[in-house]
Scaffold this motif. Sequence first.
Motif, PDB file in Angstrom:
ATOM      1  N   CYS A   1      55.940   9.900   7.763  1.00 45.21           N
ATOM      2  CA  CYS A   1      54.569   9.400   7.701  1.00 45.21           C
ATOM      3  C   CYS A   1      53.673  10.328   8.508  1.00 45.21           C
ATOM      4  O   CYS A   1      54.149  11.038   9.398  1.00 45.21           O
ATOM      5  CB  CYS A   1      54.473   7.973   8.257  1.00 45.21           C
ATOM      6  SG  CYS A   1      55.419   6.743   7.327  1.00 45.21           S
ATOM      7  N   PRO A   2      52.387  10.350   8.213  1.00 43.28           N
ATOM      8  CA  PRO A   2      51.493  11.284   8.903  1.00 43.28           C
ATOM      9  C   PRO A   2      51.550  11.210  10.418  1.00 43.28           C
ATOM     10  O   PRO A   2      51.492  12.238  11.094  1.00 43.28           O
ATOM     11  CB  PRO A   2      50.114  10.898   8.359  1.00 43.28           C
ATOM     12  CG  PRO A   2      50.380  10.343   7.001  1.00 43.28           C
ATOM     13  CD  PRO A   2      51.682   9.609   7.128  1.00 43.28           C
ATOM     14  N   ASP A   3      51.649  10.014  10.984  1.00 42.55           N
ATOM     15  CA  ASP A   3      51.629   9.858  12.437  1.00 42.55           C
ATOM     16  C   ASP A   3      52.944   9.330  12.986  1.00 42.55           C
ATOM     17  O   ASP A   3      52.984   8.774  14.091  1.00 42.55           O
ATOM     18  CB  ASP A   3      50.492   8.908  12.842  1.00 42.55           C
ATOM     19  CG  ASP A   3      49.127   9.424  12.420  1.00 42.55           C
ATOM     20  OD1 ASP A   3      48.886  10.630  12.559  1.00 42.55           O
ATOM     21  OD2 ASP A   3      48.307   8.604  11.935  1.00 42.55           O
ATOM     22  N   SER A   4      54.027   9.525  12.249  1.00 41.76           N
ATOM     23  CA  SER A   4      55.294   8.908  12.653  1.00 41.76           C
ATOM     24  C   SER A   4      55.997   9.652  13.780  1.00 41.76           C
ATOM     25  O   SER A   4      56.742   9.060  14.567  1.00 41.76           O
ATOM     26  CB  SER A   4      56.229   8.811  11.449  1.00 41.76           C
ATOM     27  OG  SER A   4      56.479  10.106  10.906  1.00 41.76           O
ATOM     28  N   GLY A   5      55.788  10.964  13.894  1.00 46.25           N
ATOM     29  CA  GLY A   5      56.477  11.728  14.937  1.00 46.25           C
ATOM     30  C   GLY A   5      57.981  11.614  14.860  1.00 46.25           C
ATOM     31  O   GLY A   5      58.658  11.553  15.891  1.00 46.25           O
ATOM     32  N   ASP A   6      58.535  11.624  13.627  1.00 46.41           N
ATOM     33  CA  ASP A   6      59.979  11.430  13.469  1.00 46.41           C
ATOM     34  C   ASP A   6      60.665  12.608  12.791  1.00 46.41           C
ATOM     35  O   ASP A   6      61.770  12.469  12.257  1.00 46.41           O
ATOM     36  CB  ASP A   6      60.261  10.150  12.685  1.00 46.41           C
ATOM     37  CG  ASP A   6      59.665  10.167  11.281  1.00 46.41           C
ATOM     38  OD1 ASP A   6      58.942  11.123  10.939  1.00 46.41           O
ATOM     39  OD2 ASP A   6      59.912   9.212  10.505  1.00 46.41           O
TER      40      ASP A   6
ATOM     41  N   ASN B   1      69.684  21.034  22.823  1.00 42.80           N
ATOM     42  CA  ASN B   1      69.348  22.404  22.424  1.00 42.80           C
ATOM     43  C   ASN B   1      69.571  22.662  20.948  1.00 42.80           C
ATOM     44  O   ASN B   1      68.953  23.572  20.374  1.00 42.80           O
ATOM     45  CB  ASN B   1      70.164  23.401  23.245  1.00 42.80           C
ATOM     46  CG  ASN B   1      69.601  23.619  24.632  1.00 42.80           C
ATOM     47  OD1 ASN B   1      68.389  23.715  24.801  1.00 42.80           O
ATOM     48  ND2 ASN B   1      70.475  23.695  25.631  1.00 42.80           N
ATOM     49  N   THR B   2      70.457  21.890  20.328  1.00 44.51           N
ATOM     50  CA  THR B   2      70.774  22.117  18.921  1.00 44.51           C
ATOM     51  C   THR B   2      70.295  20.992  18.005  1.00 44.51           C
ATOM     52  O   THR B   2      70.500  21.067  16.801  1.00 44.51           O
ATOM     53  CB  THR B   2      72.298  22.293  18.739  1.00 44.51           C
ATOM     54  OG1 THR B   2      72.973  21.131  19.230  1.00 44.51           O
ATOM     55  CG2 THR B   2      72.785  23.523  19.479  1.00 44.51           C
ATOM     56  N   ASP B   3      69.692  19.972  18.577  1.00 40.35           N
ATOM     57  CA  ASP B   3      69.239  18.836  17.775  1.00 40.35           C
ATOM     58  C   ASP B   3      67.943  18.298  18.377  1.00 40.35           C
ATOM     59  O   ASP B   3      67.958  17.552  19.350  1.00 40.35           O
ATOM     60  CB  ASP B   3      70.315  17.744  17.739  1.00 40.35           C
ATOM     61  CG  ASP B   3      69.974  16.624  16.762  1.00 40.35           C
ATOM     62  OD1 ASP B   3      68.929  16.713  16.076  1.00 40.35           O
ATOM     63  OD2 ASP B   3      70.754  15.659  16.684  1.00 40.35           O
ATOM     64  N   LEU B   4      66.819  18.708  17.794  1.00 33.33           N
ATOM     65  CA  LEU B   4      65.507  18.281  18.283  1.00 33.33           C
ATOM     66  C   LEU B   4      65.046  17.090  17.450  1.00 33.33           C
ATOM     67  O   LEU B   4      65.030  17.154  16.220  1.00 33.33           O
ATOM     68  CB  LEU B   4      64.491  19.418  18.171  1.00 33.33           C
ATOM     69  CG  LEU B   4      64.422  20.436  19.314  1.00 33.33           C
ATOM     70  CD1 LEU B   4      65.762  21.109  19.541  1.00 33.33           C
ATOM     71  CD2 LEU B   4      63.342  21.477  19.044  1.00 33.33           C
ATOM     72  N   VAL B   5      64.670  16.012  18.114  1.00 28.02           N
ATOM     73  CA  VAL B   5      64.264  14.787  17.424  1.00 28.02           C
ATOM     74  C   VAL B   5      62.874  14.368  17.905  1.00 28.02           C
ATOM     75  O   VAL B   5      62.366  14.845  18.927  1.00 28.02           O
ATOM     76  CB  VAL B   5      65.274  13.646  17.650  1.00 28.02           C
ATOM     77  CG1 VAL B   5      66.639  14.015  17.105  1.00 28.02           C
ATOM     78  CG2 VAL B   5      65.375  13.305  19.148  1.00 28.02           C
ATOM     79  N   GLY B   6      62.249  13.460  17.124  1.00 25.05           N
ATOM     80  CA  GLY B   6      60.953  12.929  17.501  1.00 25.05           C
ATOM     81  C   GLY B   6      59.849  13.974  17.495  1.00 25.05           C
ATOM     82  O   GLY B   6      58.988  13.984  18.368  1.00 25.05           O
ATOM     83  N   LEU B   7      59.873  14.851  16.499  1.00 24.17           N
ATOM     84  CA  LEU B   7      58.942  15.982  16.468  1.00 24.17           C
ATOM     85  C   LEU B   7      57.703  15.679  15.631  1.00 24.17           C
ATOM     86  O   LEU B   7      57.753  14.936  14.657  1.00 24.17           O
ATOM     87  CB  LEU B   7      59.636  17.214  15.885  1.00 24.17           C
ATOM     88  CG  LEU B   7      60.906  17.686  16.591  1.00 24.17           C
ATOM     89  CD1 LEU B   7      61.496  18.871  15.848  1.00 24.17           C
ATOM     90  CD2 LEU B   7      60.619  18.030  18.042  1.00 24.17           C
ATOM     91  N   ASP B   8      56.588  16.314  16.007  1.00 23.70           N
ATOM     92  CA  ASP B   8      55.396  16.375  15.172  1.00 23.70           C
ATOM     93  C   ASP B   8      55.404  17.702  14.419  1.00 23.70           C
ATOM     94  O   ASP B   8      56.302  18.532  14.606  1.00 23.70           O
ATOM     95  CB  ASP B   8      54.134  16.261  16.038  1.00 23.70           C
ATOM     96  CG  ASP B   8      54.007  14.880  16.673  1.00 23.70           C
ATOM     97  OD1 ASP B   8      54.241  13.887  15.958  1.00 23.70           O
ATOM     98  OD2 ASP B   8      53.680  14.799  17.869  1.00 23.70           O
TER      99      ASP B   8
END
Length: 222
Positions: A43-48, A85-92
């Motif tokens: 979603c546009p503002d989900s940050g997921d 370092n190898t798994d980035l989550v919660g990104l915009d």
Amino acid sequence: MPSLVGSEMCIRDSYYGCVKTQTYQVEQYPIIVITSNVTELSCPDSGDAQIEIEASGGNAVLATDYTYSWVKDGDPFPINAPSTNTDLVGLDSGVFIVTVSDQSTTAPNKAACVVKDTLTVNYLAGFQVAEVITPAACQGGSTSAISVEISGGTAPYTQQWKLGGVFVGNGTTRDNLIDGTYQLIITDVNNCTSAAGDFDYAVSAPTTCLLYTSDAADDSLR
């Protein structure tokens, strides 16, 4: 593991005619390879959004044998839990650059190998609505209409219309409307939903009747 590359050197003494052959073995490590997967925003503002990488090759055996550094949109990007370092989550959305280094060896002048990879989380636009409101012809009429065209999010969309908090219909066009403020709620295929109050439309009939006459009728009255 490094591969062994054989090399022979022949040394000839032209005066005595002696020949000596020496064999050398050179260690050659495979290059570092980064495989990656990007999960886009739902979603546009989900940050997921999420970025997963895996490094292989070089002078390393385990994932912990590598060192990593990240940059987002040109600025250092710190890694905080629950990201690793190898798994980035919660990104915009943004452009991410990862630098991966292996271990240096004991060989003279052998520094760690370094590779970079660029990964992009794409921007997802929010809902946008272009509307056309057609008022009723006369005061107190109930023939007003609203038509909307939706973009942003991820199509296809569903629409819900409410008047005073009460559901009054679906679709991109509503007609035969009484005066009031109509609220449009949009949901896309990823179940992203617009917030209440994002798209409210006031419908009101004119204070006087709008009379339409044909040219022929006008001529007959002259």
